[in-house]
Design an enzyme around this catalytic site. Structure first.
Site: not given
Ligand SMILES: Cc1cc2nc3c(=O)[nH]c(=O)nc-3n(C[C@H](O)[C@H](O)[C@H](O)COP(=O)(O)OP(=O)(O)OC[C@H]3O[C@@H](n4cnc5c(N)ncnc54)[C@H](O)[C@@H]3O)c2cc1C
Length: 486
Positions: A279, A282, A310, A345, A363, A386
């Site tokens: 992650e 990601w 849209w 997420n 979006w 998004w």
């Molecule tokens: C529509 C949409 C919008 C989002 N907007 C954001 C946003 O503005 N900022 C943001 O940090 N994340 C965003 N995410 C990705 C993700 O949802 C969050 O990073 C995650 O939920 C944060 O929770 P966590 O720190 O407990 O994640 P964990 O599951 O603990 O993951 C660890 C770290 O990995 C990174 N990460 C995890 N998933 C993603 C992902 N899909 N894309 C990029 N990085 C990721 C984050 O830095 C996160 O803190 C978005 C996802 C979607 C579907």
């Protein structure tokens, strides 16, 4: 005595801070500076929830600096003018910062660097917020990766190149005279009206708390992360996203701590830790994509989808934002976001899919709302998330994959605890119906004392009709032959 300015931005920490480290290693006295200049990030200026976080994170950084004999100088206004003013009043000869990769930051930083160098200052930017510089990660064809799996496979082969994190300096020298500074409170980042009780309960911004959170997550939750990360009813993810966005912790620190935890873990736990590191991959991918395709903050990466018809319906958008769509999992997510500044997420994907696909709303409406309300709002991750969900971005979910909120609730909220927590007005409904109350038989509703429309709104749309309309629209644009945008 030589003086260097260290300009803090999305790196509000003292550990593993290459810009600070370079200034200290060269023997300079450091003047740490934060400049509030939200207009320089337009049209993606910092949102309300992030401002809440920033206020506390700056306070924590100022305290950490004070404990080391230093001070955080706070300024407001044009970055270039403020840096020039501080350099003139302190006699600083060098300026250091860690790089950011958003389009507006890159343009601003390039101009600031050129102007300060023309003034005769030494200016150095450093790599502090990513594992790899975006321009160093290329596919075999020499182009940026557009798909996550090969991107991450490539990164995994190079993890040994990632520098080990470095410790925070124990003490910092103070200049003979500090430049003028504002109080953090004068930046008016914290809300005037107290809407933030849910935030206060959940979050403690700042470097120390980020480190504690990482340690607790790796000790207690990372082993189960692979199995449980999709469960919004459990505190199964790290919640490190806001700390990563504001740079209270670096991805290198996370990687090093995860590698060390994996070396002590069982095979099953290691799989959980690897999934967590993926992650972080990601996050890295999002930053690299935004760097390579800066137009994607407003336009689809896959240009064919620019032609999608849209919609923009205020009543629908309002219901979605307020968590009043009549679709319980979606409403739960939108209310969690409003109350806590964060949403799980899995639920982010569900609410984004509903808005863009079933409801046909652009979006960008969703991206802007998230950007204003998430404490982890991050231009790269938000844009990627998004566009991915809307089916028009990098490594996009196939456009025909439209999340069904009721099925998602059955799979990922098995006891419906998440829905009950955030949609309490229908909490008395049994598990079989709470995630689809409008399908519930009259006797079940009566026994639960739930009166639909009085207690809970009718769904804003018929999911099947919305789904069919979305698929037809996507089919039409998919047939168009347009070169992918650059
Ligand atoms: C529509 C949409 C919008 C989002 N907007 C954001 C946003 O503005 N900022 C943001 O940090 N994340 C965003 N995410 C990705 C993700 O949802 C969050 O990073 C995650 O939920 C944060 O929770 P966590 O720190 O407990 O994640 P964990 O599951 O603990 O993951 C660890 C770290 O990995 C990174 N990460 C995890 N998933 C993603 C992902 N899909 N894309 C990029 N990085 C990721 C984050 O830095 C996160 O803190 C978005 C996802 C979607 C579907």
């Amino acid at each position: 005595m030589s003086i260097a300015i260290v300009w803090f931005r999305h790196d509000l920490r003292l550990t593993d801070h290459p810009a600070l480290e370079a200034a200290v290693a060269a023997g300079h006295t450091v003047v740490p500076v934060y400049i509030d200049a939200p207009e320089e990030d337009a049209p993606w200026s910092i949102g309300a929830a992030s401002r809440w976080w920033l206020h506390r994170s700056l306070t924590a950084l100022a305290d950490d600096l004070a404990r080391r004999g230093s001070r955080l100088i706070i300024r407001r206004g044009s970055t270039l003018e403020q840096l020039r003013d501080i350099a003139a009043s302190t006699g600083a000869t060098e300026v250091h910062w860690n790089r950011q990769y958003e389009p507006a930051s890159l343009a601003r930083d390039t101009a600031v660097k050129a102007a300060l160098r023309a003034d005769g200052l030494t200016v150095d930017s450093h790599c502090g917020n990513v594992l790899f510089e975006p321009w160093t990660v290329k596919s075999g064809a020499g182009t940026p990766f557009r798909v996550f799996t090969p991107f991450w496979k490539h990164c995994l082969t190079r993890l040994s190149e990632v520098p080990r994190p470095t410790p925070a300096p124990q003490q910092l020298k103070a200049p003979p005279q500090w430049p003028t500074t504002l109080e953090i409170a004068t930046l008016k980042l914290a809300p005037n009206i107290p809407w933030d009780s849910g935030f206060v309960d959940l979050w403690t911004p700042g470097e120390a708390s980020a480190l504690d959170r990482l340690e607790a997550f790796l000790d207690q939750d990372a082993g189960d992360y692979r199995e449980q990360r999709d469960r919004p009813d459990l505190p199964a993810t790290s919640r490190l996203a806001p700390a990563l966005h504001f740079g209270e912790i670096s991805p290198r620190q996370i990687l090093a701590a995860a590698q060390s935890a994996a070396s002590r873990a069982s095979v099953t736990e290691t799989a959980g830790i690897d999934a967590f590191v993926r992650e972080i991959g990601w996050r890295e991918f999002a930053i690299h994509i935004l760097f390579a395709f800066p137009h994607t903050t407003e336009l689809p990466l896959d240009a064919r989808f620019t032609a999608l018809p849209w919609a923009s319906d205020d009543a629908i958008l309002d219901a979605w934002r307020r968590g009043r769509t009549g679709i319980p999992l979606v409403d739960a997510g939108m209310r969690e976001l409003w109350h806590t500044g964060w949403m799980h997420n899995r639920v982010r994907m569900v609410v984004a899919s509903l808005l863009t696909k079933n409801l046909g709303q652009h979006w960008l409406h969703g991206a802007r709302w998230f950007y204003d309300t998430l404490v982890d709002a991050d231009l790269a991750a938000n844009t990627l998330g998004w566009q991915w969900t809307a089916g028009c971005g990098a490594d996009a979910a196939p456009y025909y994959r439209i999340f069904n909120p009721a099925l998602q609730a059955e799979r990922f909220d098995p006891d419906r605890a998440y829905i009950r927590r955030w949609v309490p007005e229908i909490a008395a409904l049994p598990n079989a119906w709470i995630h689809k109350p409008y399908d519930a038989p009259a006797n079940v509703l009566a026994a639960s004392g739930v009166v639909l429309e009085r207690d809970y709104p009718r769904p804003v749309l018929d999911l099947t009709t919305g789904r069919d309309r979305a698929l037809a629209a996507y089919d039409a644009v998919k047939a168009a032959r347009v070169e992918p945008a650059r």
